[in-house]
Design an enzyme around this catalytic site. Structure first.
Site, PDB file in Angstrom:
ATOM      1  N   SER A 140       0.858  -1.250  -0.036  1.00 21.00           N
ATOM      2  CA  SER A 140       0.107   0.136  -0.246  1.00 21.00           C
ATOM      3  C   SER A 140       0.995   1.140  -0.017  1.00 21.00           C
ATOM      4  CB  SER A 140      -0.852  -0.218   1.187  1.00 21.00           C
ATOM      5  OG  SER A 140      -1.397   1.369   1.432  1.00 21.00           O
ATOM      6  N   TYR A 153      -1.818  -1.160  10.116  1.00 20.00           N
ATOM      7  CA  TYR A 153      -2.293  -1.625   8.855  1.00 20.00           C
ATOM      8  C   TYR A 153      -0.873  -1.063   8.036  1.00 20.00           C
ATOM      9  CZ  TYR A 153      -4.051  -1.678   4.112  1.00 20.00           C
ATOM     10  OH  TYR A 153      -4.424  -1.719   2.862  1.00 20.00           O
TER      11      TYR A 153
HETATM   12  P1  NAP Z   1     -11.424  -6.540  -0.265  1.00 18.56           P
HETATM   13  O1  NAP Z   1     -12.291  -6.219  -1.111  1.00 18.56           O
HETATM   14  O2  NAP Z   1     -11.896  -6.408   1.195  1.00 18.56           O
HETATM   15  O3  NAP Z   1     -10.823  -8.058  -0.378  1.00 18.56           O
HETATM   16  C1  NAP Z   1     -10.176  -8.932   0.684  1.00 18.56           C
HETATM   17  C2  NAP Z   1      -9.813 -10.278   0.086  1.00 18.56           C
HETATM   18  O4  NAP Z   1      -9.118 -10.915   0.819  1.00 18.56           O
HETATM   19  C3  NAP Z   1     -11.070 -10.861  -0.225  1.00 18.56           C
HETATM   20  O5  NAP Z   1     -11.065 -11.921  -1.404  1.00 18.56           O
HETATM   21  C4  NAP Z   1     -11.242 -11.888   1.161  1.00 18.56           C
HETATM   22  O6  NAP Z   1     -11.942 -12.986   0.764  1.00 18.56           O
HETATM   23  C5  NAP Z   1      -9.878 -12.091   1.428  1.00 18.56           C
HETATM   24  N1  NAP Z   1      -9.773 -12.325   2.803  1.00 18.56           N
HETATM   25  C6  NAP Z   1      -9.824 -11.187   3.975  1.00 18.56           C
HETATM   26  N2  NAP Z   1      -9.562 -12.130   5.066  1.00 18.56           N
HETATM   27  C7  NAP Z   1      -9.171 -13.005   4.713  1.00 18.56           C
HETATM   28  C8  NAP Z   1      -8.696 -14.330   5.762  1.00 18.56           C
HETATM   29  N3  NAP Z   1      -8.732 -14.296   6.936  1.00 18.56           N
HETATM   30  N4  NAP Z   1      -8.194 -15.467   4.801  1.00 18.56           N
HETATM   31  C9  NAP Z   1      -8.039 -15.686   3.559  1.00 18.56           C
HETATM   32  N5  NAP Z   1      -8.332 -14.495   2.760  1.00 18.56           N
HETATM   33  C10 NAP Z   1      -9.233 -13.562   3.245  1.00 18.56           C
HETATM   34  O7  NAP Z   1      -9.946  -5.781   0.017  1.00 18.56           O
HETATM   35  P2  NAP Z   1      -9.002  -5.237  -1.277  1.00 18.56           P
HETATM   36  O8  NAP Z   1      -9.130  -3.937  -1.319  1.00 18.56           O
HETATM   37  O9  NAP Z   1      -9.201  -6.159  -2.596  1.00 18.56           O
HETATM   38  O10 NAP Z   1      -7.610  -5.596  -0.697  1.00 18.56           O
HETATM   39  C11 NAP Z   1      -6.712  -6.716  -1.328  1.00 18.56           C
HETATM   40  C12 NAP Z   1      -5.218  -6.275  -0.826  1.00 18.56           C
HETATM   41  O11 NAP Z   1      -5.203  -4.590  -1.426  1.00 18.56           O
HETATM   42  C13 NAP Z   1      -4.888  -6.038   0.699  1.00 18.56           C
HETATM   43  O12 NAP Z   1      -4.127  -6.664   1.165  1.00 18.56           O
HETATM   44  C14 NAP Z   1      -5.127  -4.565   0.870  1.00 18.56           C
HETATM   45  O13 NAP Z   1      -4.534  -4.213   2.206  1.00 18.56           O
HETATM   46  C15 NAP Z   1      -4.621  -4.120  -0.190  1.00 18.56           C
HETATM   47  N6  NAP Z   1      -4.749  -2.666  -0.436  1.00 18.56           N
HETATM   48  C16 NAP Z   1      -6.017  -2.300  -0.551  1.00 18.56           C
HETATM   49  C17 NAP Z   1      -6.389  -0.824  -0.743  1.00 18.56           C
HETATM   50  C18 NAP Z   1      -7.706  -0.358  -1.025  1.00 18.56           C
HETATM   51  O14 NAP Z   1      -7.940   0.750  -1.081  1.00 18.56           O
HETATM   52  N7  NAP Z   1      -8.478  -1.231  -1.376  1.00 18.56           N
HETATM   53  C19 NAP Z   1      -5.470   0.059  -0.628  1.00 18.56           C
HETATM   54  C20 NAP Z   1      -3.951  -0.269  -0.606  1.00 18.56           C
HETATM   55  C21 NAP Z   1      -3.718  -1.667  -0.410  1.00 18.56           C
HETATM   56  P3  NAP Z   1     -13.010 -13.648   1.942  1.00 18.56           P
HETATM   57  O15 NAP Z   1     -13.674 -12.747   2.642  1.00 18.56           O
HETATM   58  O16 NAP Z   1     -13.775 -14.564   0.967  1.00 18.56           O
HETATM   59  O17 NAP Z   1     -11.853 -14.641   2.699  1.00 18.56           O
END
Ligand code: NAP
Length: 265
Positions: A140, A153
Site C-alpha cells: 500500500s 495496517y
Molecule cells: P477486499 O475487497 O476486502 O478483499 C480482500 C480479500 O481478502 C477478499 O478476497 C477476502 O476474501 C480475502 N480475505 C480477507 N480475510 C481473509 C482471511 N482471513 N483469509 C483468507 N482470505 C481473506 O480488499 P481489497 O481492497 O481487494 O484488498 C486486497 C489487498 O489490497 C489487501 O492486502 C489490501 O490491504 C490491499 N490494499 C487495498 C487498498 C484499497 O484501498 N482497497 C489500498 C492499498 C492496499 P474472503 O472474505 O472470501 O476470505
C-alpha cells in the site's frame, strides 16, 4: 502473460483487487488457483472465467489467519507447477491501537504479515529450484506514509515493501522476479469491512479497482520492483530510494556519531 506463463495462485481472490487479478490473468491464459474463505464467490468467479477463457481453475478454501490453512497453501505452492504468486489477501483495522485489543492486532498481523511471508518463502524456494517464477506482494502507499493511518495496517504494508525489496535483491539473479504493488485508496469492500466510508473521501482520491490492477500489470510487464499506480511523478519515489541507499554505508559504525558523543561534564 508475455513473460510468465503457467499457473497463478492468488490469495484474497473472492472479491476486490484479487478477483480483478484473477480476471486479468485468466484472460492472459494463465491457469488459476484461487484462495480465500468465501467458496461460493470463488466458484461464481471461476465459472465465469472458465467459460470466457477456458483456463483451468482450482479453488482452495482457506482462512489465512489459521496456521493449518496457511500450511495447506504452502503445500500447494511447493507442488512445483505454480509460476506466479499474488500475495493479495489483507485486511484493515476498524480504529487504531486505542480501539483494538490483542485479538484484533494478532489477526491483522497474521493475515497481512505472517501469511504472505510464509507464502512468499514457500514460492521463493519452489521458484529458485526451477530458476523462474514471480511473486507479487500487494502492499500500500501507506507503507510510505505512516502518519496518514493507524500505524498497524500501514506497518504491515511497510513490512511487505521491505520484504519485497529484499527478495528482489536476493532472488532476481536466480530467475525470480518480485514486485511490490502500492495501491492508494481503491474502491473495494475493504473500507466497509473495516468500518470506513470510501465515499467520504474527496473527489479524485479513490481509484477504480480495474484501473488499479491494469496499471499494476503494466508495472509487472515492465518488471518494476515497486509499482505505485497513483504516483504521477516517478522521480519522487526515485529520490527517496536514492536518499535511502546513500545512507547505507553510514548506518553501522563502531564509533558513535559525533552528534551523540557525550558532552564533557
Ligand atoms: P477486499 O475487497 O476486502 O478483499 C480482500 C480479500 O481478502 C477478499 O478476497 C477476502 O476474501 C480475502 N480475505 C480477507 N480475510 C481473509 C482471511 N482471513 N483469509 C483468507 N482470505 C481473506 O480488499 P481489497 O481492497 O481487494 O484488498 C486486497 C489487498 O489490497 C489487501 O492486502 C489490501 O490491504 C490491499 N490494499 C487495498 C487498498 C484499497 O484501498 N482497497 C489500498 C492499498 C492496499 P474472503 O472474505 O472470501 O476470505
Amino acid at each position: 502473460m508475455s513473460k510468465t506463463t503457467g499457473t497463478a495462485l492468488i490469495t484474497g481472490a473472492s472479491t476486490g483487487i484479487g478477483a480483478v487479478y484473477a480476471d486479468r490473468l485468466a484472460h492472459r491464459g494463465l491457469n488459476l488457483v484461487l484462495v480465500a474463505r468465501d467458496v461460493a464467490r470463488m466458484q461464481t468467479l471461476a465459472e465465469r472465467l472458465r467459460h470466457e477463457t477456458g483456463v483451468a481453475i482450482e479453488i482452495i478454501p482457506a482462512d489465512l489467519t489459521s496456521d493449518a490453512d496457511v500450511a495447506k497453501v504452502e503445500q500447494r505452492l511447493a507442488a512445483g507447477d505454480i509460476t506466479l504468486l499474488v500475495n493479495n489477501a489483507g485486511m484493515s483495522l476498524d480504529g487504531s491501537v486505542l480501539e483494538n485489543g490483542p485479538v484484533e492486532l494478532a489477526r491483522i498481523i497474521a493475515l497481512n504479515v505472517t501469511a504472505p511471508t510464509r507464502l512468499a518463502a514457500a514460492s521463493a524456494k519452489a521458484f529458485v529450484a526451477k530458476g523462474e517464477g514471480a511473486i507479487v506482494n500487494i502492499a500500500s502507499v501507506l507503507a510510505l506514509a505512516p502518519e496518514m493511518f493507524d500505524g498497524v495496517y500501514s506497518g504491515t504494508k511497510a513490512f511487505l515493501l521491505n520484504l519485497s525489496q529484499a527478495l528482489s535483491a536476493q532472488l532476481s539473479d536466480k530467475g525470480v522476479y518480485t514486485q511490490a504493488v502500492l495501491p492508494g485508496a481503491t474502491r473495494t469492500e475493504i473500507w466497509e469491512r473495516s468500518g470506513k466510508d470510501v465515499d467520504a473521501f474527496p473527489e479524485g482520491f479513490v481509484m477504480d479497482v480495474d484501473d488499479l490492477v491494469d496499471a499494476a500489470l503494466v508495472g509487472f510487464d515492465r518488471r518494476e520492483a515497486v509499482t505505485i499506480p497513483p504516483l504521477a511523478d516517478e522521480s519522487q519515489f526515485t529520490a527517496m530510494q536514492q536518499a535511502r541507499l546513500a545512507m547505507g554505508p553510514n548506518l553501522s559504525k563502531s564509533a558513535v556519531a559525533d552528534r551523540y558523543a557525550k558532552v564533557a561534564a
